[in-house]
Scaffold this active site. Structure first.
Site, short mmCIF file in Angstrom:
data_model
loop_
_atom_site.label_atom_id
_atom_site.label_comp_id
_atom_site.label_asym_id
_atom_site.label_seq_id
_atom_site.Cartn_x
_atom_site.Cartn_y
_atom_site.Cartn_z
N SER A 91 24.09 -7.54 12.79
CA SER A 91 24.27 -7.30 11.43
C SER A 91 24.71 -8.37 10.63
CB SER A 91 25.03 -5.89 11.14
OG SER A 91 26.37 -6.16 11.92
N THR A 193 28.46 -4.49 8.66
CA THR A 193 29.02 -5.82 7.94
C THR A 193 30.31 -6.23 8.46
OG1 THR A 193 27.87 -5.22 6.04
CG2 THR A 193 29.91 -6.42 5.62
N THR A 211 27.35 -10.54 6.16
CA THR A 211 26.52 -9.71 6.62
C THR A 211 25.06 -10.13 6.27
OG1 THR A 211 25.72 -7.24 6.38
CG2 THR A 211 25.94 -8.50 4.39
N ARG A 221 16.31 -7.66 -1.51
CA ARG A 221 17.56 -6.60 -1.60
C ARG A 221 18.84 -7.38 -1.18
NH1 ARG A 221 21.92 -4.77 1.62
NH2 ARG A 221 22.41 -2.74 0.78
N THR A 244 32.54 -1.71 4.15
CA THR A 244 31.42 -2.02 5.14
C THR A 244 30.57 -0.57 5.06
OG1 THR A 244 30.55 -2.16 7.53
CG2 THR A 244 32.56 -0.99 7.05
N GLY A 245 29.19 -0.60 5.38
CA GLY A 245 28.44 0.62 5.11
C GLY A 245 27.40 0.30 4.13
N1 GLY Z 1 27.32 -3.52 3.22
C1 GLY Z 1 26.20 -4.16 3.58
C2 GLY Z 1 25.06 -3.80 3.02
O1 GLY Z 1 24.92 -2.73 2.35
O2 GLY Z 1 24.13 -5.00 2.78
#
Ligand code: GLY
Length: 334
Positions: A91, A193, A211, A221, A244-245
């Site tokens: 990731s 992340t 990330t 994106r 994170t998330g």
């Molecule tokens: N938190 C990392 C992402 O959604 O890209």
């Protein structure tokens, strides 16, 4: 440090009248108008490093910098570079899972104790986006560079372009393709992340976030991680926070900035993280159950907080010479 702001009078009948006569009143505000931070009373210790997830080697690398008397900024960069270089970390950086087209695109941001910030997003072919973000912060007058422009800047700065799609991450993508969801349907499968915060021996705070974003995301994106105030935020007067998330939820609530501002108002890092998660729960009353977000925060006293939407979020903490992984408290109890 002198903070300059301009206070513009509201557009009003009086204001319009003044504008028509060329009498706009633009007065510099005084520092008295900027709310003072509430100095935390609870006692922690410094130096301190905290990172999202099981990132033992990252916090260790950061701690090594701090133990030698290095700055929090150098520490968080050193820490973030560890998973970025790890091809087995799916990731972040090299080996990060690609987007829907099989392209690895990276996002990162960094902030120092003076309030300087740098970020890159949609960067391809450079293993260490955190170091490119730092160059943006230190070598340009901008905060964020994206895509091809970020790559060109990185190459000018001496970074080397390489293929970040490893055999393993390509295999994951090919397997996902066989069973892929309809085009455009959001995929929230991978979002580990790394956010990392450090408080150095001088009492200064810096933060970093890096990330490869959501696995198999739409091409183009960008998530929360490179957005200052969303994926990470530092105000050296108060503290720092990182996320994170699922970035979409973090961005919609500007989570890291929110946490720092809540600490400014007197909340502990733990209370501030919990409040920011509750904000997501309130905004996404059904969806938050399915998709995870986790926050970390530290304050100037070396007190930290950690909270996630659900069980499973963990963090690695270096403090008092010890480096350990811990489970975070979470909102969903079952
Ligand atoms: N938190 C990392 C992402 O959604 O890209």
């Amino acid at each position: 440090m002198t903070i300059k702001r301009r206070k513009f009078i509201q557009q009003s009948v009086a204001g319009t009248a003044m504008a028509s006569t060329g009498l706009w009143a633009c007065q510099p505000a005084t520092n008295d108008e900027i709310p003072a931070a509430v100095v935390p009373q609870s006692s922690g210790t410094m130096p301190l490093v905290i990172a999202t997830w099981d990132n033992f080697e990252a916090t260790q690398a950061a701690a090594k910098v701090l133990e030698k008397g290095g700055s929090a900024l150098d520490a968080v960069e050193a820490g973030a570079r560890v998973p970025e270089a790890d091809p087995n970390d799916l990731s972040v950086g090299l080996g990060g899972l690609p987007d829907i087209k099989g392209v690895v695109t990276l996002d990162a941001c960094i902030m120092d104790d003076l309030g300087n910030a740098g970020a890159v997003c949609f960067l391809q072919g450079i293993k260490h986006p955190i170091s490119v973000a730092r160059k943006v912060m230190e070598q340009t007058s901008h905060v964020m560079l994206s895509g091809q422009g970020a790559l060109e800047f990185a190459l000018e700065q001496g970074f080397v372009e390489e293929n970040l799609l490893t055999v393993s991450s390509k295999k994951h993508w090919e397997e996902w393709l066989k069973d892929q969801k309809p085009f455009g349907e959001t995929n929230f499968e991978n979002h580990d992340t790394i956010g990392i915060l450090a408080l150095d021996a001088q009492g200064n705070i810096s933060g970093a976030c890096t990330t490869s974003g959501m696995a198999f995301k739409l091409h183009g994106r960008v998530g929360d991680s490179p957005i200052i105030g969303a994926g990470m935020y530092v105000d050296n007067e108060v503290g720092g926070a990182c996320a994170t998330g699922v970035g979409e939820y973090v961005m919609k609530t500007l989570g890291s900035f929110l946490i720092v501002e809540l600490m400014r108002q007197g909340k502990s890092p733990q209370e501030a993280c919990e409040e920011a998660i509750k904000r997501i729960v309130k905004r996404q009353p059904k969806l938050y159950r399915e998709y995870e977000v986790g926050y970390l925060a530290i304050n100037k006293s070396g007190v930290y907080g950690a909270y996630g939407t659900e069980k499973g979020f963990e963090y690695t903490l270096y403090q008092d010479g010890e480096n350990n992984k811990y489970p975070a408290e979470h909102f969903l109890k079952s």
